[in-house]
Design a protein around this motif. Sequence first.
Motif, short mmCIF file in Angstrom:
data_model
loop_
_atom_site.label_atom_id
_atom_site.label_comp_id
_atom_site.label_asym_id
_atom_site.label_seq_id
_atom_site.Cartn_x
_atom_site.Cartn_y
_atom_site.Cartn_z
N SER A 1 75.60 -5.87 75.97
CA SER A 1 75.13 -6.87 75.31
C SER A 1 75.06 -5.99 74.11
N VAL A 2 75.58 -7.47 72.90
CA VAL A 2 76.01 -6.42 71.55
C VAL A 2 74.68 -7.91 71.04
N GLU B 1 74.08 -8.49 66.80
CA GLU B 1 74.37 -7.62 65.47
C GLU B 1 73.65 -9.16 64.41
N GLN C 1 82.02 -7.86 66.82
CA GLN C 1 81.83 -8.11 67.63
C GLN C 1 82.95 -8.74 68.48
N ALA D 1 83.25 -4.93 76.03
CA ALA D 1 81.35 -6.06 75.72
C ALA D 1 81.23 -6.93 76.72
N ARG E 1 78.62 -9.56 76.53
CA ARG E 1 78.44 -10.94 75.29
C ARG E 1 77.43 -10.41 73.37
N THR E 2 77.60 -10.88 73.08
CA THR E 2 77.29 -10.29 71.83
C THR E 2 76.60 -12.01 71.19
N ASN F 1 74.55 -12.70 67.70
CA ASN F 1 74.51 -12.33 66.08
C ASN F 1 73.36 -13.36 65.19
N VAL G 1 79.41 -14.92 73.06
CA VAL G 1 78.95 -14.97 71.68
C VAL G 1 78.51 -16.39 71.60
#
Length: 223
Positions: free
Chosen positions: A58-59, A61, A70, A78, A80-81, A83, A107
Amino acid sequence: MSGCCGPGPGNTDPTRYSAVFTPSFSRSITRRYERKGLRPVEQRIVDFLAGTGIEGASVLEIGGGVGEIQLELLKRGAGRTENLELSDAYESNAERLVERAGLGGRVSRRLGVDIAETPDAVGPADVVILHRVVCCYPDYVKLLGAAARHARRALVFSYPPRNLFHRAGFTAVNAFMRATGKTYRGYTHDPAAMVDVVRRHGLDPVYAHRGLAWHITGAVRAR
């Protein structure tokens, strides 16, 4: 935010980011990414994180703009992200990039969340990114501390060199912003002090890049 200016201490102007990070700024970033891909500094961030092992990760940002970093991390494995953004100017372009990449289900984008002020509004992530964001914020201790606490495995952030050239440039930009009634201010924080914040939160700096325009620090969670 995806730029390098921030509010002065104590500033509560709700339009402070959208007044500078505009739809035209967003379109410019999007067109450049569509034509040429990531810039070198962004590619270094992606390469560092991929090297730490991001399969299924998981990311998060913070201030990711249109989300090009992303998207590239998702392509590299990766999971999922998420933001966080304080300007609404990026959303339409970000949505278009996500749709074209076929990554809509992976996303998430949230507006108006300042992680330094409301850290509990955001969950932890394996990887946390702050690209061209720390220099937008007056209280780097608060911002990096919150980001580090949310990073389970790795954190990476970029910032301008703190030399005479950049400090003079920031002084000139800040003077222009004051003269034009904008509440933004840019900051060249002490790099060593920023790294110390990361260390105090259990992250070990293992990567450093010193470019002419941007420096990068990458850190991993000490085991």
